[in-house]
Structure formats: structure tokens, C-alpha cells
Design a protein around this motif. Structure first.
Motif, short mmCIF file in Angstrom:
data_model
loop_
_atom_site.label_atom_id
_atom_site.label_comp_id
_atom_site.label_asym_id
_atom_site.label_seq_id
_atom_site.Cartn_x
_atom_site.Cartn_y
_atom_site.Cartn_z
N PHE A 166 0.83 -1.20 0.00
CA PHE A 166 0.00 0.00 0.00
C PHE A 166 0.87 1.25 0.00
N PHE A 167 1.98 1.23 0.75
CA PHE A 167 2.91 2.37 0.74
C PHE A 167 3.46 2.63 -0.66
N LEU A 168 3.86 1.58 -1.36
CA LEU A 168 4.41 1.73 -2.71
C LEU A 168 3.38 2.31 -3.66
N ILE A 169 2.14 1.81 -3.53
CA ILE A 169 1.09 2.33 -4.43
C ILE A 169 0.82 3.81 -4.11
N THR A 170 0.77 4.14 -2.81
CA THR A 170 0.54 5.54 -2.42
C THR A 170 1.65 6.44 -2.92
N PHE A 211 3.59 10.51 -6.65
CA PHE A 211 4.58 10.94 -7.64
C PHE A 211 3.91 11.31 -8.95
N ALA A 212 2.91 10.51 -9.36
CA ALA A 212 2.20 10.81 -10.61
C ALA A 212 1.40 12.10 -10.48
N ALA A 213 0.80 12.33 -9.30
CA ALA A 213 0.01 13.55 -9.12
C ALA A 213 0.89 14.79 -9.18
N LEU A 214 2.10 14.73 -8.62
CA LEU A 214 3.00 15.88 -8.65
C LEU A 214 3.50 16.15 -10.07
N ASN A 215 3.71 15.13 -10.84
CA ASN A 215 4.26 15.31 -12.18
C ASN A 215 3.21 15.71 -13.20
N LEU A 224 -6.98 13.64 -5.62
CA LEU A 224 -8.11 13.15 -4.85
C LEU A 224 -7.87 11.71 -4.38
N VAL A 225 -7.34 10.89 -5.29
CA VAL A 225 -7.05 9.50 -4.92
C VAL A 225 -5.96 9.45 -3.85
N LEU A 226 -4.94 10.31 -3.99
CA LEU A 226 -3.87 10.36 -2.98
C LEU A 226 -4.41 10.75 -1.61
N SER A 227 -5.28 11.76 -1.59
CA SER A 227 -5.83 12.19 -0.29
C SER A 227 -6.68 11.09 0.34
N LEU A 228 -7.41 10.33 -0.46
CA LEU A 228 -8.21 9.23 0.07
C LEU A 228 -7.31 8.13 0.64
N MET A 229 -6.21 7.85 -0.03
CA MET A 229 -5.29 6.81 0.45
C MET A 229 -4.61 7.24 1.75
N LEU A 230 -4.25 8.54 1.85
CA LEU A 230 -3.65 9.02 3.09
C LEU A 230 -4.67 9.00 4.23
N ALA A 231 -5.91 9.34 3.92
CA ALA A 231 -6.96 9.28 4.94
C ALA A 231 -7.18 7.83 5.39
N PHE A 232 -7.01 6.91 4.45
CA PHE A 232 -7.12 5.48 4.76
C PHE A 232 -6.08 5.07 5.80
N LEU A 233 -4.84 5.60 5.66
CA LEU A 233 -3.78 5.30 6.62
C LEU A 233 -4.09 5.89 8.00
N VAL A 234 -4.59 7.12 8.00
CA VAL A 234 -4.94 7.76 9.27
C VAL A 234 -6.06 7.00 9.97
N LEU A 235 -7.07 6.59 9.23
CA LEU A 235 -8.18 5.84 9.80
C LEU A 235 -7.70 4.52 10.37
#
Length: 346
Positions: A48-52, A57-61, A69-80
Motif C-alpha cells: 500500500f505504501f508503494l502504491i501511495t 509521484f504521478a500527481a506531482l508530475n 483526490l485518490v492520494l488524499s483518500l489513500m492518506l486518509a485510509f492510513l490515518v483511519l
């Protein structure tokens, strides 16, 4: 040779000396410096870390809002995941239930009372690992048990099988509590200090009472002095661990709802002395074999209702019978040493 001395009655947890002030200070410092939780990613967590990282990286480039949006959801998933796992571990308390007797090399059942002290939140997927310290060795895993769900304020009982490596005093020192709830991305754990002392008796080998009560073997242990040929019944008493089953008075037991055994006149009981040679012996497998054989003889003789005494080159335990004598002799044999005096049983 010194004159044999009598060993006092009683066998139980070994009395350890009080730690010094410096040792207590160091232990307290280690507790303060130790992190309250240990977090380790699982294999799925690393994926999951690698995918995040790849999505970020793709969002920044690319500057793609959908990727952000997908990145923020994945980070929220980690926090939850961290919040829910913390709510699962908070309020967990564990209490250990040790068996009455522990024998070296034999599996024994240890019970764990697991309590969730939270008032409204349940705990899920709890794994408890018990840790034990044997004879100055490194702490090792004594056993594990798992609880799928523990409701608010609920206490459940779980069991695991524990096998002691050798005889002598041991200490159960702490619990490790793990959970992978809710998504299996992390293994979060905490340590709960809980010390219990126990005395491991020598391993017991099944044997029948030898027909010949005389003679001594090369290892130094032997049986002698058979006194009396029978026993007169003098009354009834409640059954105690170690009493022979053939003495149970079934009619009285059924009438009163608990087991009763026939009480016999002690002066009519057969009195047998078991000997264990300690002087001139070296610590090792040969001496441990002699101790195991002596313990096996003691158990077999006590189960026949005999009054059994134990003599070594340095100590003498007077003859007696029943459950008290069983614990007394086994406790003495649990700490006896080769070629040296043993401390009197306390």
C-alpha cells in the motif's frame, strides 16, 4: 560428611532478592523511554505504501486533480487505520492464571483473562503473547492466544499450552498485545508488564511401584524401609490432589455432592524412604535423570497412600502422605543441586 539436616515444609514460588536502587532506577528509565506503541507494516502495508508513493509521484508530475483526490483518500485510509487500531488496544488488560503444578517437559494449560475496560468501544482481532524468563535466559515466548472480539467492559478467558524447558524457578514477565485491525496494513503492539513466579517440578515418568523396596541404583536414588503392611480406616475427609482414587468413598461422595476419601491411621501406613545421592555428583544429564526418576518414585509411592520421606546427602524431609507432602517433596526436588547444599524449602 556433614550430618543430614531436616528440610522445612513448603514448596512454592522462589523468593528472589530485592533489586537494588540502581536497578530499579534503570528499569524505570527504560519504561519511560520505551515507546507506548510499536508499529510495523505488514506485507500488505508495504504494498500500500508503494502504491501511495506512486500515486503521489504521478500527481506531482501531471497535476491531475483526480490523482490528488485518490492520494488524499489513500492518506486518509492510513490515518483511519491508525485511529481504529489505537481504539482497539486502548483499555486492554490481561491477567494470567497459572496451573497448580508445572512439570519440566510436560505441556500445561495457562489461562489468560482478557478485559476490555473501555465503556463503549469494542476491541477486535487481539493477539496476546505471553513472555517468560527461565533460569537467566533471554525472554522467550511462552504461548499465544487470539480473541476476535471483546465487547465494552467484557472479560473473556483464553488458554494456551506452555512447556517448561527444565526444572526450577521461572518468571512470567510481560504480555505483548498485537492487533492488525482494521485493514491488516500494520501490526500495532504494546507491552503490559505482569510478573508471576512459578516453580517447575522435575519431569515425571510413568511407573508402577517396584515390587522390591530395597537396594540402591548407580545413580544414587533408591527405596528402602517399608514399614507396616496395611491401613485401618478411621473416618472420611474431603478429596485432595494426590490422593489415590481407590480410596474414594463413592456412596458418601454422591450423598454430599463432593468427593470424600477414606481416612487411614497414619501409624498403620507403610513408610518408605526415597534416597537421592547428591554428594560427588556433577550437574548434567545424568543427575537430571536421577532427579526425574526420584520424583517419579515419589509420585508413584504417594499414590499408593504410603508415607514417603526423602533423603539426600545434605537434607532429610520427614515421612508424610497426601497432597501436602507431594508438593513438599516435588518443590524440594525442583531446586536440588548436585554436589552442593540446597537451600531449605521455605
Amino acid at each position: 560428611m556433614d550430618r543430614p539436616r531436616s528440610a522445612r515444609a513448603g514448596a512454592g514460588p522462589a523468593v528472589t532478592p530485592e533489586p537494588s536502587r540502581l536497578a530499579r532506577a534503570l528499569a524505570s528509565a527504560r519504561r519511560w523511554l520505551r515507546p507506548p506503541r510499536v508499529l510495523r507494516p505488514t506485507r500488505a502495508g508495504w504494498m500500500f505504501f508503494l502504491i501511495t508513493f506512486g500515486v503521489g509521484f504521478a500527481a506531482l508530475n501531471t497535476g491531475n486533480n483526480l490523482l490528488y483526490l485518490v492520494l488524499s483518500l489513500m492518506l486518509a485510509f492510513l490515518v483511519l487505520s491508525g485511529v481504529l487500531s489505537e481504539s482497539t488496544l486502548r483499555g486492554i488488560r490481561v491477567r494470567r492464571r497459572l496451573p497448580r503444578e508445572l512439570f519440566a517437559g510436560a505441556a500445561a494449560t495457562v489461562g489468560l483473562e482478557i478485559t476490555n475496560e473501555q465503556a463503549r468501544v469494542a476491541s477486535f482481532a487481539i493477539l496476546i503473547e505471553d513472555r517468560v524468563l527461565e533460569d537467566g535466559d533471554e525472554k522467550r515466548e511462552a504461548g499465544r492466544c487470539f480473541a476476535l472480539r471483546i465487547g465494552p467492559g467484557e472479560t473473556i478467558l483464553r488458554f494456551y499450552s506452555f512447556t517448561a524447558k527444565h526444572r526450577g524457578p521461572i518468571r512470567f514477565v510481560e504480555f505483548k498485545v498485537f492487533t492488525r485491525f482494521p485493514f491488516g496494513l500494520f501490526s500495532k503492539s504494546l507491552s503490559l508488564e505482569s510478573e508471576d513466579s512459578a516453580l517447575v517440578y522435575p519431569g515425571i515418568e510413568p511407573l508402577s511401584v517396584p515390587p522390591d523396596f530395597g537396594g540402591a541404583r548407580d545413580l544414587g536414588d533408591g527405596i528402602c524401609s517399608a514399614v507396616g503392611a496395611g491401613a485401618a480406616v478411621s473416618g472420611l475427609r474431603e478429596y485432595a490432589n494426590g490422593d489415590p482414587l481407590r480410596r474414594i468413598h463413592w456412596r458418601s461422595s454422591l450423598r454430599r455432592g463432593t468427593l470424600f476419601v477414606r481416612q487411614v491411621e497414619s501409624e498403620q501406613q507403610r513408610e518408605i524412604e526415597v534416597r537421592l545421592r547428591t554428594a560427588g555428583q556433577r550437574p548434567g544429564e545424568a543427575f537430571e535423570r536421577a532427579v526425574r526418576w526420584t520424583a517419579s518414585e515419589v509420585i508413584a509411592l504417594l499414590e499408593t497412600g504410603s508415607r514417603v520421606s526423602l533423603r539426600t546427602d545434605e537434607a532429610l524431609i520427614p515421612a508424610d502422605h497426601g497432597a501436602f507432602q507431594r508438593g513438599r517433596l516435588l518443590g524440594f526436588l525442583a531446586e536440588v543441586t548436585a554436589g552442593a547444599r540446597v537451600s531449605e524449602a521455605s
